[in-house]
Write a protein that holds these residues in place. Sequence first.
Motif, PDB file in Angstrom:
ATOM      1  N   HIS A 139      47.226  46.221  38.918  1.00 33.13           N
ATOM      2  CA  HIS A 139      46.814  45.331  39.988  1.00 33.13           C
ATOM      3  C   HIS A 139      46.107  46.140  41.076  1.00 33.13           C
ATOM      4  O   HIS A 139      46.322  47.352  41.191  1.00 33.13           O
ATOM      5  CB  HIS A 139      48.029  44.625  40.610  1.00 33.13           C
ATOM      6  CG  HIS A 139      48.596  43.542  39.762  1.00 33.13           C
ATOM      7  ND1 HIS A 139      48.788  42.254  40.217  1.00 33.13           N
ATOM      8  CD2 HIS A 139      49.038  43.536  38.471  1.00 33.13           C
ATOM      9  CE1 HIS A 139      49.312  41.507  39.267  1.00 33.13           C
ATOM     10  NE2 HIS A 139      49.475  42.268  38.191  1.00 33.13           N
ATOM     11  N   ASN A 194      40.299  34.784  40.966  1.00 32.77           N
ATOM     12  CA  ASN A 194      41.666  34.543  41.418  1.00 32.77           C
ATOM     13  C   ASN A 194      41.619  34.067  42.866  1.00 32.77           C
ATOM     14  O   ASN A 194      41.498  34.862  43.798  1.00 32.77           O
ATOM     15  CB  ASN A 194      42.487  35.835  41.305  1.00 32.77           C
ATOM     16  CG  ASN A 194      43.929  35.652  41.763  1.00 32.77           C
ATOM     17  OD1 ASN A 194      44.425  34.533  41.874  1.00 32.77           O
ATOM     18  ND2 ASN A 194      44.607  36.760  42.020  1.00 32.77           N
ATOM     19  N   GLU A 206      48.285  27.092  40.997  1.00 41.68           N
ATOM     20  CA  GLU A 206      48.146  28.151  39.986  1.00 41.68           C
ATOM     21  C   GLU A 206      47.234  27.750  38.830  1.00 41.68           C
ATOM     22  O   GLU A 206      47.441  28.181  37.691  1.00 41.68           O
ATOM     23  CB  GLU A 206      49.508  28.558  39.421  1.00 41.68           C
ATOM     24  CG  GLU A 206      50.487  29.072  40.440  1.00 41.68           C
ATOM     25  CD  GLU A 206      51.814  29.448  39.810  1.00 41.68           C
ATOM     26  OE1 GLU A 206      51.809  30.276  38.883  1.00 41.68           O
ATOM     27  OE2 GLU A 206      52.851  28.903  40.240  1.00 41.68           O
ATOM     28  N   PHE A 210      47.509  32.498  38.561  1.00 44.25           N
ATOM     29  CA  PHE A 210      48.143  33.490  39.438  1.00 44.25           C
ATOM     30  C   PHE A 210      48.423  32.893  40.814  1.00 44.25           C
ATOM     31  O   PHE A 210      47.671  32.048  41.305  1.00 44.25           O
ATOM     32  CB  PHE A 210      47.236  34.715  39.612  1.00 44.25           C
ATOM     33  CG  PHE A 210      46.900  35.409  38.314  1.00 44.25           C
ATOM     34  CD1 PHE A 210      47.771  36.324  37.752  1.00 44.25           C
ATOM     35  CD2 PHE A 210      45.719  35.121  37.664  1.00 44.25           C
ATOM     36  CE1 PHE A 210      47.467  36.954  36.558  1.00 44.25           C
ATOM     37  CE2 PHE A 210      45.393  35.751  36.460  1.00 44.25           C
ATOM     38  CZ  PHE A 210      46.282  36.673  35.903  1.00 44.25           C
ATOM     39  N   THR A 213      48.230  38.659  43.552  1.00 38.51           N
ATOM     40  CA  THR A 213      47.157  39.421  42.930  1.00 38.51           C
ATOM     41  C   THR A 213      47.235  39.305  41.409  1.00 38.51           C
ATOM     42  O   THR A 213      48.311  39.072  40.841  1.00 38.51           O
ATOM     43  CB  THR A 213      47.221  40.908  43.325  1.00 38.51           C
ATOM     44  OG1 THR A 213      48.487  41.461  42.928  1.00 38.51           O
ATOM     45  CG2 THR A 213      47.025  41.090  44.828  1.00 38.51           C
ATOM     46  N   ALA A 214      46.105  39.485  40.773  1.00 38.91           N
ATOM     47  CA  ALA A 214      46.011  39.492  39.313  1.00 38.91           C
ATOM     48  C   ALA A 214      45.650  40.890  38.844  1.00 38.91           C
ATOM     49  O   ALA A 214      45.050  41.667  39.601  1.00 38.91           O
ATOM     50  CB  ALA A 214      44.943  38.492  38.852  1.00 38.91           C
ATOM     51  N   SER A 218      40.805  40.586  35.050  1.00 43.88           N
ATOM     52  CA  SER A 218      41.377  39.413  34.399  1.00 43.88           C
ATOM     53  C   SER A 218      40.339  38.326  34.165  1.00 43.88           C
ATOM     54  O   SER A 218      40.583  37.380  33.416  1.00 43.88           O
ATOM     55  CB  SER A 218      42.522  38.837  35.251  1.00 43.88           C
ATOM     56  OG  SER A 218      43.636  39.706  35.270  1.00 43.88           O
ATOM     57  N   ASP A 228      35.828  40.995  39.409  1.00 44.83           N
ATOM     58  CA  ASP A 228      36.547  40.639  40.639  1.00 44.83           C
ATOM     59  C   ASP A 228      35.718  40.873  41.899  1.00 44.83           C
ATOM     60  O   ASP A 228      36.235  41.341  42.919  1.00 44.83           O
ATOM     61  CB  ASP A 228      37.870  41.409  40.735  1.00 44.83           C
ATOM     62  CG  ASP A 228      38.752  41.200  39.515  1.00 44.83           C
ATOM     63  OD1 ASP A 228      38.838  40.054  39.054  1.00 44.83           O
ATOM     64  OD2 ASP A 228      39.343  42.178  39.030  1.00 44.83           O
ATOM     65  N   ASN A 232      40.834  37.669  44.311  1.00 38.15           N
ATOM     66  CA  ASN A 232      41.834  38.714  44.092  1.00 38.15           C
ATOM     67  C   ASN A 232      42.144  39.448  45.394  1.00 38.15           C
ATOM     68  O   ASN A 232      43.127  39.133  46.039  1.00 38.15           O
ATOM     69  CB  ASN A 232      41.449  39.677  42.972  1.00 38.15           C
ATOM     70  CG  ASN A 232      42.660  40.107  42.159  1.00 38.15           C
ATOM     71  OD1 ASN A 232      43.729  39.483  42.235  1.00 38.15           O
ATOM     72  ND2 ASN A 232      42.520  41.156  41.366  1.00 38.15           N
ATOM     73  N   PHE A 287      42.954  36.160  46.820  1.00 37.95           N
ATOM     74  CA  PHE A 287      43.775  35.135  46.175  1.00 37.95           C
ATOM     75  C   PHE A 287      44.272  34.094  47.179  1.00 37.95           C
ATOM     76  O   PHE A 287      44.828  33.070  46.783  1.00 37.95           O
ATOM     77  CB  PHE A 287      44.964  35.776  45.450  1.00 37.95           C
ATOM     78  CG  PHE A 287      45.964  36.472  46.340  1.00 37.95           C
ATOM     79  CD1 PHE A 287      47.071  35.805  46.845  1.00 37.95           C
ATOM     80  CD2 PHE A 287      45.812  37.820  46.667  1.00 37.95           C
ATOM     81  CE1 PHE A 287      47.998  36.443  47.653  1.00 37.95           C
ATOM     82  CE2 PHE A 287      46.737  38.474  47.476  1.00 37.95           C
ATOM     83  CZ  PHE A 287      47.821  37.780  47.974  1.00 37.95           C
TER      84      PHE A 287
END
Length: 332
Positions: A139, A194, A206, A210, A213-214, A218, A228, A232, A287
């Motif tokens: 992460h 995210n 969700e 998530f 954080t992812a 991802s 990202d 995120n 996120f």
Amino acid sequence: MTTDAADKPRAMEEEAPPGMRRVPGGAFQMGSDAHYPEERPAHRVVVDGFWMDATTVTNDQFAAFVAATGYATVAERPLDPAQYPGAQPELLVPGALVFHMTDGPVDTRDISRWWRWTPGAQWRHPHGPGSDLTGLGDHPVVHVAFEDAEAYARWAGKELPTEAEWEFAARGGLDGAEFVWGEELAPGGVHLANTWQGPFPWRNFEADGFTGTAPVASYPANGYGLHDMAGNVWQWTTDWFAARHAADPAKPCCAPQNPRGPAMEESFDPRQPQVRIPRRVVKGGSFLCAPSYCRRYRPAARHAQMVDTGMSHIGFRCIRRDPQNVQGKQKP
């Protein structure tokens, strides 16, 4: 978008640094006239080519840096009362700001309803004492202040990007697009970053899989192979924050090349005019960004962040400039 044709042959001849992707030089439309005031005015900018980390720096990567150097982050150091006149003594201890979901709807103008100063919170303990990094090695590292990110970059033989470099890279060749991947937030109902789905800050559905954080990467990479660049965690840049972008030059042919933000003395957040701590620009959203509250998961979006504060939704990634591209160097 206009790319530097000479950049591609040179990049092909170079060996890609591990974990980095080539971002070609070129011109693009920076900012937006359609969203938040600080994104205005949209204007043409030119940047030189560079290499960029394919992902934000992870907990495992930051742990390697700390193990090699013994570095202590800002959130781990004692606070100097002289720098915080009038602060309550219980707040003058090492720690960071940690997000807490509320029990129900709250006034979103009051960020203290979901952000709590948490003694002992830092990158190893992202939710405060008793929490750890179990299962979070891949992460993004969080609770890193600006100087922490800079220290890691120096150790890695890299630098932090300017705002213009970051935004150019985030667009991935889609000049003027609303999002990193195109014009729809969730094309075909598929979430490509995210972010927060639901009424912020008390319910997250969700839909993207998530709540916090992812793991990095991802979601699919953008056109330059970067993951990202939306959601995120927010990401540090070297530019000082100003309430607006500089205006377009009088002559269309004279787009700024490798621009930088204002001087430190001119940096402040108009939403908190009484707080005169200088702020750097962070980009990308996190996120915690929701359509109902913070639509900053777009490449044009920007946010002012105090340089001495770690938070549970701010990380960073690094770049490596070509030796001859000295224009991109930033002043302290």
